[in-house]
Design a protein around this motif. Structure first.
Motif, mmCIF file in Angstrom:
data_model
loop_
_atom_site.group_PDB
_atom_site.id
_atom_site.type_symbol
_atom_site.label_atom_id
_atom_site.label_comp_id
_atom_site.label_asym_id
_atom_site.label_seq_id
_atom_site.Cartn_x
_atom_site.Cartn_y
_atom_site.Cartn_z
ATOM 1 N N THR A 17 -48.872 58.206 -44.263
ATOM 2 C CA THR A 17 -49.778 57.066 -44.218
ATOM 3 C C THR A 17 -49.527 56.239 -42.974
ATOM 4 O OG1 THR A 17 -49.740 56.955 -46.631
ATOM 5 C CG2 THR A 17 -50.564 55.026 -45.493
ATOM 6 N N GLU A 18 -50.596 55.924 -42.285
ATOM 7 C CA GLU A 18 -50.540 54.990 -41.167
ATOM 8 C C GLU A 18 -51.330 53.750 -41.579
ATOM 9 O OE1 GLU A 18 -51.996 58.177 -40.528
ATOM 10 O OE2 GLU A 18 -50.068 59.046 -40.002
ATOM 11 N N LYS A 19 -50.728 52.585 -41.415
ATOM 12 C CA LYS A 19 -51.388 51.323 -41.755
ATOM 13 C C LYS A 19 -51.251 50.360 -40.586
ATOM 14 C CE LYS A 19 -49.849 51.399 -46.569
ATOM 15 N NZ LYS A 19 -49.109 50.665 -47.587
ATOM 16 N N ILE A 20 -52.218 49.497 -40.467
ATOM 17 C CA ILE A 20 -52.100 48.373 -39.550
ATOM 18 C C ILE A 20 -52.137 47.122 -40.411
ATOM 19 C CG2 ILE A 20 -53.146 47.085 -37.658
ATOM 20 C CD1 ILE A 20 -54.266 49.740 -36.637
ATOM 21 N N ILE A 21 -51.124 46.278 -40.235
ATOM 22 C CA ILE A 21 -51.085 45.023 -40.978
ATOM 23 C C ILE A 21 -51.142 43.862 -39.990
ATOM 24 C CG2 ILE A 21 -49.891 45.937 -42.999
ATOM 25 C CD1 ILE A 21 -47.315 44.764 -41.919
ATOM 26 N N ARG A 22 -51.719 42.751 -40.445
ATOM 27 C CA ARG A 22 -51.869 41.558 -39.606
ATOM 28 C C ARG A 22 -51.037 40.422 -40.191
ATOM 29 N NH1 ARG A 22 -57.443 40.306 -39.778
ATOM 30 N NH2 ARG A 22 -56.976 39.340 -41.760
ATOM 31 N N ASP A 23 -50.343 39.734 -39.321
ATOM 32 C CA ASP A 23 -49.646 38.505 -39.699
ATOM 33 C C ASP A 23 -50.711 37.408 -39.699
ATOM 34 O OD1 ASP A 23 -48.294 36.048 -39.697
ATOM 35 O OD2 ASP A 23 -46.644 36.819 -38.493
ATOM 36 N N ASN A 24 -51.018 36.865 -40.855
ATOM 37 C CA ASN A 24 -52.098 35.884 -40.971
ATOM 38 C C ASN A 24 -51.740 34.505 -40.428
ATOM 39 O OD1 ASN A 24 -54.172 37.496 -42.011
ATOM 40 N ND2 ASN A 24 -53.297 37.401 -44.047
ATOM 41 N N GLU A 25 -50.504 34.308 -39.972
ATOM 42 C CA GLU A 25 -50.156 33.045 -39.326
ATOM 43 C C GLU A 25 -50.321 33.126 -37.817
ATOM 44 O OE1 GLU A 25 -46.536 31.212 -40.527
ATOM 45 O OE2 GLU A 25 -47.038 31.350 -42.644
ATOM 46 N N THR A 26 -50.133 34.328 -37.246
ATOM 47 C CA THR A 26 -50.189 34.475 -35.791
ATOM 48 C C THR A 26 -51.305 35.396 -35.318
ATOM 49 O OG1 THR A 26 -48.678 36.359 -35.802
ATOM 50 C CG2 THR A 26 -47.691 34.154 -35.639
ATOM 51 N N GLY A 27 -51.799 36.285 -36.187
ATOM 52 C CA GLY A 27 -52.812 37.255 -35.814
ATOM 53 C C GLY A 27 -52.229 38.520 -35.194
ATOM 54 N N VAL A 28 -50.908 38.592 -35.034
ATOM 55 C CA VAL A 28 -50.251 39.754 -34.429
ATOM 56 C C VAL A 28 -50.381 40.966 -35.351
ATOM 57 C CG1 VAL A 28 -48.037 40.697 -33.645
ATOM 58 C CG2 VAL A 28 -48.661 38.339 -33.092
ATOM 59 N N LEU A 29 -50.640 42.151 -34.737
ATOM 60 C CA LEU A 29 -50.820 43.393 -35.482
ATOM 61 C C LEU A 29 -49.556 44.248 -35.439
ATOM 62 C CD1 LEU A 29 -54.387 44.275 -34.208
ATOM 63 C CD2 LEU A 29 -53.781 43.299 -36.430
ATOM 64 N N TYR A 30 -49.255 44.911 -36.567
ATOM 65 C CA TYR A 30 -48.103 45.793 -36.687
ATOM 66 C C TYR A 30 -48.564 47.147 -37.202
ATOM 67 C CZ TYR A 30 -45.458 41.468 -36.448
ATOM 68 O OH TYR A 30 -44.943 40.267 -36.038
ATOM 69 N N LEU A 31 -47.932 48.219 -36.719
ATOM 70 C CA LEU A 31 -48.200 49.569 -37.190
ATOM 71 C C LEU A 31 -47.090 49.968 -38.147
ATOM 72 C CD1 LEU A 31 -49.753 52.290 -37.022
ATOM 73 C CD2 LEU A 31 -48.199 52.900 -35.159
ATOM 74 N N VAL A 32 -47.487 50.452 -39.333
ATOM 75 C CA VAL A 32 -46.546 50.948 -40.335
ATOM 76 C C VAL A 32 -46.831 52.428 -40.532
ATOM 77 C CG1 VAL A 32 -45.749 50.749 -42.721
ATOM 78 C CG2 VAL A 32 -46.561 48.722 -41.519
ATOM 79 N N TYR A 33 -45.793 53.258 -40.435
ATOM 80 C CA TYR A 33 -45.925 54.703 -40.654
ATOM 81 C C TYR A 33 -45.003 55.082 -41.800
ATOM 82 C CZ TYR A 33 -45.853 59.716 -39.893
ATOM 83 O OH TYR A 33 -45.965 61.070 -40.062
ATOM 84 N N GLN A 34 -45.557 55.755 -42.821
ATOM 85 C CA GLN A 34 -44.775 56.171 -43.980
ATOM 86 C C GLN A 34 -44.929 57.659 -44.197
ATOM 87 O OE1 GLN A 34 -46.788 53.181 -46.568
ATOM 88 N NE2 GLN A 34 -44.707 52.825 -47.307
ATOM 89 N N GLU A 35 -43.792 58.329 -44.444
ATOM 90 C CA GLU A 35 -43.792 59.751 -44.773
ATOM 91 C C GLU A 35 -42.638 59.996 -45.728
ATOM 92 O OE1 GLU A 35 -43.705 64.157 -42.696
ATOM 93 O OE2 GLU A 35 -43.743 62.391 -41.441
ATOM 94 N N GLY A 36 -42.973 60.453 -46.940
ATOM 95 C CA GLY A 36 -41.924 60.664 -47.939
ATOM 96 C C GLY A 36 -41.191 59.363 -48.226
ATOM 97 N N TYR A 37 -39.850 59.409 -48.101
ATOM 98 C CA TYR A 37 -39.044 58.207 -48.343
ATOM 99 C C TYR A 37 -38.797 57.404 -47.079
ATOM 100 C CZ TYR A 37 -38.130 60.196 -52.918
ATOM 101 O OH TYR A 37 -38.271 60.708 -54.173
ATOM 102 N N GLY A 38 -39.302 57.893 -45.941
ATOM 103 C CA GLY A 38 -39.064 57.209 -44.677
ATOM 104 C C GLY A 38 -40.250 56.371 -44.247
ATOM 105 N N MET A 39 -39.960 55.371 -43.447
ATOM 106 C CA MET A 39 -41.028 54.536 -42.902
ATOM 107 C C MET A 39 -40.569 53.907 -41.604
ATOM 108 S SD MET A 39 -41.278 50.851 -44.822
ATOM 109 C CE MET A 39 -42.347 50.234 -43.558
ATOM 110 N N GLY A 40 -41.535 53.542 -40.793
ATOM 111 C CA GLY A 40 -41.254 52.833 -39.550
ATOM 112 C C GLY A 40 -42.231 51.685 -39.399
#
Length: 60
Positions: A17-40
């Motif tokens: 799974t690839e997700k993009i999340i937004r910090d609603n206080e700053t508007g900054v975007l983050y990429l989250v990558y999940q595979e099995g038990y690992g994530m980045g």
């Protein structure tokens, strides 16, 4: 201050799974990558290396 600090704005994938999340206080975007038990998690940056801010983000 907003109710939800972080909000998922994009998601794709099933086994991985690839997700993009937004910090609603700053508007900054983050990429989250999940595979099995690992994530980045990493901040997304523009071509100059500055944090990428959601263009539709409105500071309240």
């Amino acid at each position: 201050m907003t109710e939800k600090r972080f909000e998922e704005v994009y998601k794709q994938g099933k086994l991985t799974t690839e997700k993009i999340i937004r910090d609603n206080e700053t508007g900054v975007l983050y990429l989250v990558y999940q595979e099995g038990y690992g994530m980045g998690l990493t901040v997304m940056v523009d071509k100059d290396g500055k944090p990428l801010v959601d263009e539709s983000f409105k500071d309240k």
